[in-house]
Design a protein around this motif. Structure first.
Motif, PDB file in Angstrom:
ATOM      1  N   MET A   1     -18.032 -57.122   4.263  1.00 41.93           N
ATOM      2  CA  MET A   1     -18.240 -57.005   2.833  1.00 41.93           C
ATOM      3  C   MET A   1     -16.908 -57.192   2.113  1.00 41.93           C
ATOM      4  SD  MET A   1     -21.357 -56.336   2.087  1.00 41.93           S
ATOM      5  CE  MET A   1     -22.793 -55.832   2.954  1.00 41.93           C
ATOM      6  N   VAL A   2     -16.990 -57.875   0.995  1.00 37.27           N
ATOM      7  CA  VAL A   2     -15.822 -58.041   0.135  1.00 37.27           C
ATOM      8  C   VAL A   2     -16.200 -57.639  -1.287  1.00 37.27           C
ATOM      9  CG1 VAL A   2     -14.741 -59.860   1.506  1.00 37.27           C
ATOM     10  CG2 VAL A   2     -16.318 -60.476  -0.295  1.00 37.27           C
ATOM     11  N   THR A   3     -15.199 -57.230  -2.040  1.00 36.97           N
ATOM     12  CA  THR A   3     -15.397 -56.895  -3.449  1.00 36.97           C
ATOM     13  C   THR A   3     -14.445 -57.750  -4.267  1.00 36.97           C
ATOM     14  OG1 THR A   3     -16.050 -54.636  -2.928  1.00 36.97           O
ATOM     15  CG2 THR A   3     -15.320 -55.059  -5.179  1.00 36.97           C
ATOM     16  N   ARG A   4     -14.995 -58.429  -5.262  1.00 40.40           N
ATOM     17  CA  ARG A   4     -14.206 -59.306  -6.117  1.00 40.40           C
ATOM     18  C   ARG A   4     -14.537 -59.052  -7.580  1.00 40.40           C
ATOM     19  NH1 ARG A   4     -11.534 -60.157  -1.975  1.00 40.40           N
ATOM     20  NH2 ARG A   4     -11.754 -62.013  -0.723  1.00 40.40           N
ATOM     21  N   ARG A   5     -13.584 -59.353  -8.440  1.00 40.74           N
ATOM     22  CA  ARG A   5     -13.811 -59.310  -9.884  1.00 40.74           C
ATOM     23  C   ARG A   5     -14.075 -60.732 -10.362  1.00 40.74           C
ATOM     24  NH1 ARG A   5      -9.326 -55.928  -9.233  1.00 40.74           N
ATOM     25  NH2 ARG A   5      -8.013 -57.689  -9.776  1.00 40.74           N
ATOM     26  N   LEU A   6     -15.200 -60.923 -11.012  1.00 39.98           N
ATOM     27  CA  LEU A   6     -15.587 -62.238 -11.501  1.00 39.98           C
ATOM     28  C   LEU A   6     -15.568 -62.248 -13.021  1.00 39.98           C
ATOM     29  CD1 LEU A   6     -18.739 -62.742  -9.242  1.00 39.98           C
ATOM     30  CD2 LEU A   6     -16.352 -63.190  -8.690  1.00 39.98           C
ATOM     31  N   ARG A   7     -14.957 -63.249 -13.605  1.00 35.55           N
ATOM     32  CA  ARG A   7     -14.918 -63.382 -15.061  1.00 35.55           C
ATOM     33  C   ARG A   7     -16.207 -64.054 -15.529  1.00 35.55           C
ATOM     34  NH1 ARG A   7     -12.048 -62.890 -19.430  1.00 35.55           N
ATOM     35  NH2 ARG A   7     -11.979 -64.557 -20.959  1.00 35.55           N
ATOM     36  N   VAL A   8     -16.813 -63.484 -16.599  1.00 35.36           N
ATOM     37  CA  VAL A   8     -18.043 -64.034 -17.189  1.00 35.36           C
ATOM     38  C   VAL A   8     -17.806 -64.145 -18.691  1.00 35.36           C
ATOM     39  CG1 VAL A   8     -20.537 -63.792 -17.395  1.00 35.36           C
ATOM     40  CG2 VAL A   8     -19.372 -62.830 -15.397  1.00 35.36           C
ATOM     41  N   ASP A   9     -17.438 -65.353 -19.146  1.00 37.50           N
ATOM     42  CA  ASP A   9     -17.017 -65.548 -20.537  1.00 37.50           C
ATOM     43  C   ASP A   9     -18.075 -65.183 -21.572  1.00 37.50           C
ATOM     44  OD1 ASP A   9     -14.468 -66.302 -19.863  1.00 37.50           O
ATOM     45  OD2 ASP A   9     -14.866 -68.449 -19.988  1.00 37.50           O
ATOM     46  N   ASP A  10     -19.324 -65.469 -21.341  1.00 36.04           N
ATOM     47  CA  ASP A  10     -20.364 -65.244 -22.352  1.00 36.04           C
ATOM     48  C   ASP A  10     -21.055 -63.888 -22.255  1.00 36.04           C
ATOM     49  OD1 ASP A  10     -19.868 -67.657 -23.521  1.00 36.04           O
ATOM     50  OD2 ASP A  10     -21.523 -68.703 -22.558  1.00 36.04           O
ATOM     51  N   MET A  11     -20.458 -62.933 -21.585  1.00 34.86           N
ATOM     52  CA  MET A  11     -21.025 -61.585 -21.514  1.00 34.86           C
ATOM     53  C   MET A  11     -20.502 -60.811 -22.731  1.00 34.86           C
ATOM     54  SD  MET A  11     -21.018 -58.894 -18.318  1.00 34.86           S
ATOM     55  CE  MET A  11     -19.239 -58.662 -18.286  1.00 34.86           C
ATOM     56  N   ASN A  12     -21.324 -60.797 -23.808  1.00 33.70           N
ATOM     57  CA  ASN A  12     -20.864 -60.272 -25.093  1.00 33.70           C
ATOM     58  C   ASN A  12     -21.511 -58.972 -25.537  1.00 33.70           C
ATOM     59  OD1 ASN A  12     -19.188 -62.560 -25.592  1.00 33.70           O
ATOM     60  ND2 ASN A  12     -21.042 -63.721 -26.025  1.00 33.70           N
ATOM     61  N   CYS A  13     -22.549 -58.509 -24.858  1.00 34.73           N
ATOM     62  CA  CYS A  13     -23.250 -57.303 -25.304  1.00 34.73           C
ATOM     63  C   CYS A  13     -23.813 -56.563 -24.092  1.00 34.73           C
ATOM     64  CB  CYS A  13     -24.384 -57.672 -26.268  1.00 34.73           C
ATOM     65  SG  CYS A  13     -25.711 -58.628 -25.494  1.00 34.73           S
ATOM     66  N   ASN A  14     -24.353 -55.377 -24.320  1.00 33.91           N
ATOM     67  CA  ASN A  14     -24.917 -54.590 -23.218  1.00 33.91           C
ATOM     68  C   ASN A  14     -26.094 -55.302 -22.563  1.00 33.91           C
ATOM     69  OD1 ASN A  14     -23.113 -52.432 -23.330  1.00 33.91           O
ATOM     70  ND2 ASN A  14     -24.255 -51.467 -24.981  1.00 33.91           N
ATOM     71  N   GLY A  15     -26.875 -56.030 -23.352  1.00 30.66           N
ATOM     72  CA  GLY A  15     -27.982 -56.796 -22.788  1.00 30.66           C
ATOM     73  C   GLY A  15     -27.484 -57.875 -21.841  1.00 30.66           C
ATOM     74  N   CYS A  16     -26.401 -58.541 -22.230  1.00 29.83           N
ATOM     75  CA  CYS A  16     -25.790 -59.560 -21.368  1.00 29.83           C
ATOM     76  C   CYS A  16     -25.279 -58.933 -20.068  1.00 29.83           C
ATOM     77  CB  CYS A  16     -24.631 -60.251 -22.071  1.00 29.83           C
ATOM     78  SG  CYS A  16     -25.078 -61.253 -23.487  1.00 29.83           S
ATOM     79  N   ALA A  17     -24.631 -57.788 -20.201  1.00 27.52           N
ATOM     80  CA  ALA A  17     -24.099 -57.104 -19.012  1.00 27.52           C
ATOM     81  C   ALA A  17     -25.231 -56.731 -18.063  1.00 27.52           C
ATOM     82  CB  ALA A  17     -23.301 -55.869 -19.428  1.00 27.52           C
ATOM     83  N   ALA A  18     -26.344 -56.263 -18.613  1.00 34.03           N
ATOM     84  CA  ALA A  18     -27.500 -55.919 -17.780  1.00 34.03           C
ATOM     85  C   ALA A  18     -28.057 -57.170 -17.101  1.00 34.03           C
ATOM     86  CB  ALA A  18     -28.581 -55.242 -18.622  1.00 34.03           C
ATOM     87  N   ARG A  19     -28.092 -58.280 -17.825  1.00 32.86           N
ATOM     88  CA  ARG A  19     -28.594 -59.540 -17.253  1.00 32.86           C
ATOM     89  C   ARG A  19     -27.670 -60.036 -16.133  1.00 32.86           C
ATOM     90  NH1 ARG A  19     -32.280 -62.755 -15.499  1.00 32.86           N
ATOM     91  NH2 ARG A  19     -32.056 -64.928 -16.041  1.00 32.86           N
ATOM     92  N   VAL A  20     -26.367 -59.935 -16.343  1.00 29.44           N
ATOM     93  CA  VAL A  20     -25.404 -60.326 -15.308  1.00 29.44           C
ATOM     94  C   VAL A  20     -25.639 -59.493 -14.051  1.00 29.44           C
ATOM     95  CG1 VAL A  20     -22.951 -60.227 -14.652  1.00 29.44           C
ATOM     96  CG2 VAL A  20     -23.625 -61.253 -16.835  1.00 29.44           C
ATOM     97  N   ARG A  21     -25.785 -58.167 -14.225  1.00 26.47           N
ATOM     98  CA  ARG A  21     -26.049 -57.298 -13.061  1.00 26.47           C
ATOM     99  C   ARG A  21     -27.327 -57.729 -12.352  1.00 26.47           C
ATOM    100  NH1 ARG A  21     -24.167 -53.422 -16.629  1.00 26.47           N
ATOM    101  NH2 ARG A  21     -26.273 -52.789 -17.220  1.00 26.47           N
ATOM    102  N   SER A  22     -28.367 -57.967 -13.116  1.00 24.44           N
ATOM    103  CA  SER A  22     -29.653 -58.345 -12.537  1.00 24.44           C
ATOM    104  C   SER A  22     -29.562 -59.663 -11.780  1.00 24.44           C
ATOM    105  CB  SER A  22     -30.705 -58.445 -13.651  1.00 24.44           C
ATOM    106  OG  SER A  22     -31.931 -58.891 -13.138  1.00 24.44           O
ATOM    107  N   VAL A  23     -28.948 -60.655 -12.396  1.00 25.18           N
ATOM    108  CA  VAL A  23     -28.821 -61.975 -11.759  1.00 25.18           C
ATOM    109  C   VAL A  23     -28.051 -61.860 -10.449  1.00 25.18           C
ATOM    110  CG1 VAL A  23     -27.674 -64.225 -11.977  1.00 25.18           C
ATOM    111  CG2 VAL A  23     -29.069 -63.346 -13.856  1.00 25.18           C
ATOM    112  N   LEU A  24     -26.938 -61.157 -10.489  1.00 29.28           N
ATOM    113  CA  LEU A  24     -26.119 -61.047  -9.282  1.00 29.28           C
ATOM    114  C   LEU A  24     -26.797 -60.197  -8.206  1.00 29.28           C
ATOM    115  CD1 LEU A  24     -22.590 -60.763 -10.906  1.00 29.28           C
ATOM    116  CD2 LEU A  24     -23.529 -62.720  -9.645  1.00 29.28           C
ATOM    117  N   LEU A  25     -27.414 -59.088  -8.604  1.00 32.86           N
ATOM    118  CA  LEU A  25     -28.083 -58.241  -7.608  1.00 32.86           C
ATOM    119  C   LEU A  25     -29.283 -58.934  -6.967  1.00 32.86           C
ATOM    120  CD1 LEU A  25     -27.892 -54.743  -9.307  1.00 32.86           C
ATOM    121  CD2 LEU A  25     -26.798 -55.434  -7.150  1.00 32.86           C
TER     122      LEU A  25
END
Length: 82
Positions: free
Chosen positions: A1-25
């Protein structure tokens, strides 16, 4: 297992952050995602034998998120601080 920080330019609100989590998970091999809206980053823990950084990038791009122009900017290859 590895842990990395990924930059997501268009993550502008809590809804976006939730969508990013969902997509990645929902990407095979990803086991944990923590988003940081202020930094526009996602800290992702994943099995690098099951999923590549390119696949993570494609999943976010397909979901409509803008990403940095170069993979180097996309993924901070230093392990995230714990």
């Amino acid at each position: 297992m590895v842990t990395r920080r990924l930059r997501v330019d268009d993550m502008n609100c809590n809804g976006c952050a939730a969508r990013v989590r969902s997509v990645l998970l929902n990407t095979k091999g990803v086991v944990k995602v923590i988003t940081n809206l202020d930094e526009r980053e996602a800290e992702v823990t994943y099995d690098d034998q099951a999923v590549s950084e390119n696949r993570l990038q494609e999943a976010l791009k397909t979901a409509g998120f803008g990403l940095p122009a170069t993979p180097r900017e996309f993924c901070d290859n230093t392990p995230a601080q714990k």
